[in-house]
Design a protein around this motif. Structure first.
Motif, mmCIF file in Angstrom:
data_model
loop_
_atom_site.group_PDB
_atom_site.id
_atom_site.type_symbol
_atom_site.label_atom_id
_atom_site.label_comp_id
_atom_site.label_asym_id
_atom_site.label_seq_id
_atom_site.Cartn_x
_atom_site.Cartn_y
_atom_site.Cartn_z
ATOM 1 N N MET A 1 0.848 -1.193 0.000
ATOM 2 C CA MET A 1 0.000 0.000 0.000
ATOM 3 C C MET A 1 0.886 1.246 0.000
ATOM 4 O O MET A 1 1.385 1.654 1.052
ATOM 5 N N PRO A 2 1.102 1.833 -1.166
ATOM 6 C CA PRO A 2 2.007 2.984 -1.234
ATOM 7 C C PRO A 2 1.531 4.184 -0.434
ATOM 8 O O PRO A 2 2.346 4.993 -0.003
ATOM 9 N N ASP A 3 0.220 4.289 -0.194
ATOM 10 C CA ASP A 3 -0.271 5.416 0.587
ATOM 11 C C ASP A 3 0.003 5.251 2.076
ATOM 12 O O ASP A 3 -0.226 6.160 2.863
ATOM 13 N N ARG A 4 0.511 4.086 2.459
ATOM 14 C CA ARG A 4 0.856 3.836 3.868
ATOM 15 C C ARG A 4 2.334 3.489 4.027
ATOM 16 O O ARG A 4 2.717 2.787 4.948
ATOM 17 N N GLU A 5 3.144 3.964 3.111
ATOM 18 C CA GLU A 5 4.584 3.700 3.148
ATOM 19 C C GLU A 5 5.315 5.007 3.418
ATOM 20 O O GLU A 5 5.006 6.043 2.848
ATOM 21 N N ARG A 6 6.296 4.937 4.317
ATOM 22 C CA ARG A 6 7.121 6.100 4.647
ATOM 23 C C ARG A 6 8.585 5.708 4.507
ATOM 24 O O ARG A 6 9.025 4.730 5.118
ATOM 25 N N ILE A 7 9.312 6.454 3.704
ATOM 26 C CA ILE A 7 10.743 6.201 3.493
ATOM 27 C C ILE A 7 11.495 7.403 4.054
ATOM 28 O O ILE A 7 11.157 8.544 3.759
ATOM 29 N N TYR A 8 12.503 7.129 4.864
ATOM 30 C CA TYR A 8 13.201 8.216 5.539
ATOM 31 C C TYR A 8 14.671 7.850 5.729
ATOM 32 O O TYR A 8 15.072 6.699 5.617
#
Length: 142
Positions: free
Chosen positions: A89-96
């Motif tokens: 689910m790309p809308d629930r992915e966070r990359i940091y």
């Protein structure tokens, strides 16, 4: 009539052999569910805002996201040998940026264990090493 049957048998044999020599299907990468119109897509924290020195490029952070998705999909498939489809689910992915040499990815996905069960959700946390371009660690919660 016998000649017709011989030609038909030869044609079927050739078409069967042609099908056997075709290239095998390559394993598909995890599917991405389309984001809903009200939800944001994948969040990538810009370099320098995570408190680490140097800052990772957006391309490096995106590479981390892609690598983590593949490792997560393989982890689901190894735990559930017949998972059906794995969807991120790309809308629930966070990359940091985790540190100067690591990117972190937090996300969610779903999969179908088999044809008879309902879809199951999971969450994951992944650490990507930017020096080796490999995933260092994945934590899964089902």
């Amino acid at each position: 009539m016998s000649r017709y049957l011989k030609i038909l048998a030869a044609t079927l044999t050739l078409s069967t052999l042609a099908a056997c020599t075709s290239t095998p299907l390559t394993p598909s990468s995890p599917q991405r569910l389309p984001p809903s119109s009200t939800s944001p897509s994948t969040t990538i924290t810009p370099p320098g805002t995570a408190g680490a020195q140097g800052g990772l490029s957006r391309a490096t952070l995106e590479a981390a996201g892609n690598a983590c998705e593949k490792v997560v999909a393989n982890a689901v498939k190894s735990r559930y040998p017949q998972p059906g489809s794995v969807m991120m689910m790309p809308d629930r992915e966070r990359i940091y940026q985790q540190s100067a040499t690591q990117a972190g990815v937090n996300g969610e996905g779903t999969f179908e264990p088999d044809a008879s069960d309902e879809a199951m959700s999971f969450r994951y946390t992944c650490l990507f090493n930017t020096r080796t371009n490999r995933v260092d660690d994945v934590q899964m919660r089902y």
